[in-house]
Design a protein around this motif. Structure first.
Motif, PDB file in Angstrom:
ATOM      1  N   TRP A   1      13.948  56.785  -0.768  1.00 49.66           N
ATOM      2  CA  TRP A   1      13.922  54.975  -1.176  1.00 49.66           C
ATOM      3  C   TRP A   1      15.454  54.126  -0.917  1.00 49.66           C
ATOM      4  O   TRP A   1      15.840  52.914  -0.682  1.00 49.66           O
ATOM      5  CB  TRP A   1      13.784  54.498  -2.566  1.00 49.66           C
TER       6      TRP A   1
ATOM      7  N   MET B   1      10.131  53.211 -17.375  1.00 54.12           N
ATOM      8  CA  MET B   1       8.969  54.191 -16.911  1.00 54.12           C
ATOM      9  C   MET B   1       7.740  53.865 -17.396  1.00 54.12           C
ATOM     10  O   MET B   1       6.479  53.699 -16.797  1.00 54.12           O
ATOM     11  CB  MET B   1       9.272  55.126 -16.053  1.00 54.12           C
TER      12      MET B   1
ATOM     13  N   TYR C   1       6.376  58.637   2.021  1.00 56.00           N
ATOM     14  CA  TYR C   1       7.333  57.333   1.292  1.00 56.00           C
ATOM     15  C   TYR C   1       8.094  58.537   2.106  1.00 56.00           C
ATOM     16  O   TYR C   1       9.082  57.031   2.835  1.00 56.00           O
ATOM     17  CB  TYR C   1       7.525  57.881   0.062  1.00 56.00           C
TER      18      TYR C   1
ATOM     19  N   ASP D   1      13.076  61.052  -4.638  1.00 53.90           N
ATOM     20  CA  ASP D   1      13.473  59.392  -5.166  1.00 53.90           C
ATOM     21  C   ASP D   1      14.253  58.802  -4.389  1.00 53.90           C
ATOM     22  O   ASP D   1      14.659  58.064  -4.142  1.00 53.90           O
ATOM     23  CB  ASP D   1      13.577  58.998  -6.899  1.00 53.90           C
TER      24      ASP D   1
ATOM     25  N   TRP E   1      15.686  54.104 -19.011  1.00 49.90           N
ATOM     26  CA  TRP E   1      14.914  53.993 -17.783  1.00 49.90           C
ATOM     27  C   TRP E   1      13.444  54.609 -18.094  1.00 49.90           C
ATOM     28  O   TRP E   1      12.644  54.022 -17.368  1.00 49.90           O
ATOM     29  CB  TRP E   1      15.753  54.767 -17.063  1.00 49.90           C
TER      30      TRP E   1
ATOM     31  N   GLU F   1       3.553  61.493  -9.474  1.00 51.50           N
ATOM     32  CA  GLU F   1       4.688  59.891  -8.808  1.00 51.50           C
ATOM     33  C   GLU F   1       5.882  60.822  -9.425  1.00 51.50           C
ATOM     34  O   GLU F   1       6.923  60.351  -9.109  1.00 51.50           O
ATOM     35  CB  GLU F   1       3.772  58.864  -9.596  1.00 51.50           C
ATOM     36  N   ALA F   2       5.484  61.502 -10.805  1.00 47.88           N
ATOM     37  CA  ALA F   2       6.620  61.455 -11.632  1.00 47.88           C
ATOM     38  C   ALA F   2       7.652  62.528 -11.204  1.00 47.88           C
ATOM     39  O   ALA F   2       9.061  62.532 -11.026  1.00 47.88           O
ATOM     40  CB  ALA F   2       6.503  61.809 -12.709  1.00 47.88           C
TER      41      ALA F   2
ATOM     42  N   SER G   1       5.440  63.042  -1.672  1.00 49.64           N
ATOM     43  CA  SER G   1       6.296  61.892  -1.072  1.00 49.64           C
ATOM     44  C   SER G   1       6.538  61.977   0.028  1.00 49.64           C
ATOM     45  O   SER G   1       7.572  61.530   0.897  1.00 49.64           O
ATOM     46  CB  SER G   1       7.334  63.316  -1.752  1.00 49.64           C
TER      47      SER G   1
ATOM     48  N   ALA H   1      12.377  60.943 -15.945  1.00 51.29           N
ATOM     49  CA  ALA H   1      10.684  61.151 -14.944  1.00 51.29           C
ATOM     50  C   ALA H   1      10.431  61.871 -15.670  1.00 51.29           C
ATOM     51  O   ALA H   1       8.714  62.585 -15.706  1.00 51.29           O
ATOM     52  CB  ALA H   1      10.299  61.142 -13.013  1.00 51.29           C
TER      53      ALA H   1
ATOM     54  N   GLN I   1       3.882  51.624  -0.989  1.00 51.34           N
ATOM     55  CA  GLN I   1       4.141  51.647  -2.100  1.00 51.34           C
ATOM     56  C   GLN I   1       2.855  51.099  -3.150  1.00 51.34           C
ATOM     57  O   GLN I   1       1.758  51.693  -4.217  1.00 51.34           O
ATOM     58  CB  GLN I   1       5.265  52.175  -2.837  1.00 51.34           C
TER      59      GLN I   1
ATOM     60  N   GLN J   1       9.340  61.394  -8.176  1.00 52.19           N
ATOM     61  CA  GLN J   1      10.908  60.445  -8.729  1.00 52.19           C
ATOM     62  C   GLN J   1      12.012  61.364  -8.998  1.00 52.19           C
ATOM     63  O   GLN J   1      12.942  61.343  -9.243  1.00 52.19           O
ATOM     64  CB  GLN J   1      10.208  59.500 -10.140  1.00 52.19           C
ATOM     65  N   THR J   2      11.678  62.382 -10.055  1.00 54.31           N
ATOM     66  CA  THR J   2      12.071  63.484 -10.221  1.00 54.31           C
ATOM     67  C   THR J   2      12.944  63.981  -9.124  1.00 54.31           C
ATOM     68  O   THR J   2      14.395  63.875  -9.312  1.00 54.31           O
ATOM     69  CB  THR J   2      11.402  64.423 -10.997  1.00 54.31           C
TER      70      THR J   2
END
Length: 264
Positions: free
Chosen positions: A87, A36, A166, A84, A32, A76-77, A163, A121, A187, A80-81
């Motif tokens: 989503w 990334m 999103y 996320d 992963w 972004e990281a 975030s 991430a 995105q 994602q941590t």
């Protein structure tokens, strides 16, 4: 205060579970992380290739572009941590998994966000921070009290804006069958803000400033850090973050009230 303390304990529990998942499957974690980094590196190499041929992009030299890209990637990281899971709303709603959260004595959004955490991430941020520090050293960028506070503000406000946007568009899944497609489109549009916005037409600059304020995720903070703007960025960032937060909270509440499970 007791409710906040309970929420914090619950969040720490979710983080612990996320960390255990990461360490339990080291091969999956490694794959992963590599995927990334490859994804981000491909975009980064593309930007550098353009800048290398032209000597820069607009008034931005190669090192300044590295700073902009790394600041964008760090936000972004972080998203994602910890955030996320937004989503996964499409699957939670479609398969009725959200019903489980509604029966528990905890905020539903907190449970949704805690469903998945990808600490891999965070490891990627080391690379992005390294790029940032290298580029800052190349151009002789100094870090005084103002710069440090600006960076801290950018981390907090940029994460909220990124975030929050999103979350807003993933909430469309409450009403649309394929609402997640809109979030994916947003995105994809985010790729624009990895470039200096001032090289785009005024309409695009205005869109990413006033309509979809992703410009405050990295572009405007980078401008302020590099001394390229007279705008009060330090004051505008929390304003943009506040607007996104209020809008996200409103849409989430309305969406949750309209949720009527799967009907099965």
């Amino acid at each position: 205060m007791r409710r906040l303390a309970y929420g914090w304990r619950l969040w720490k529990g979710y983080m612990r579970i996320g960390f255990l998942k990461m360490t339990q499957y080291p091969a999956d974690t490694s794959i992963w992380l590599v995927s990334m980094l490859i994804r981000e590196a491909s975009g980064f190499i593309g930007i550098l290739a353009i800048a290398g041929v032209t000597g820069g992009i607009g008034s931005w030299n190669v090192y300044e572009i590295c700073i902009l890209f790394s600041m964008c990637a760090v936000i972004e990281a972080i998203g994602q941590t910890f955030f996320d899971s937004v989503w996964e709303l499409i699957n939670m709603i479609r398969w009725g998994r959200l019903d489980v959260y509604l029966t528990r004595p905890a905020p539903v959004l907190l449970q949704v966000l805690g469903e998945y955490m990808f600490f891999q991430a965070i490891l990627a941020t080391v690379v992005y921070v390294g790029i940032f520090l290298w580029a800052a050293w190349q151009i002789g960028l100094s870090f005084g009290g103002y710069e440090v506070l600006l960076l801290l503000e950018y981390l907090v406000c940029g994460t909220i804006i990124n975030s929050g946007i999103y979350l807003i568009f993933n909430c469309l899944n409450f009403w649309l069958i394929q609402g997640g497609d809109m979030a994916v489109l947003v995105q994809t549009c985010r790729e624009f803000v990895k470039y200096p916005l001032n090289v785009f037409p005024a309409a695009i600059q205005g869109f990413f400033t006033y309509i979809l304020p992703l410009g405050f995720v990295a572009y405007y903070p980078a401008m302020a850090l590099l001394g390229k703007t007279d705008l009060p960025v330090a004051g505008l960032m929390p304003l943009a973050a506040g607007v996104v937060t209020l809008l996200a909270a409103l849409i989430w509440r309305v969406g949750l009230r309209s949720y009527d499970s799967t009907g099965t």
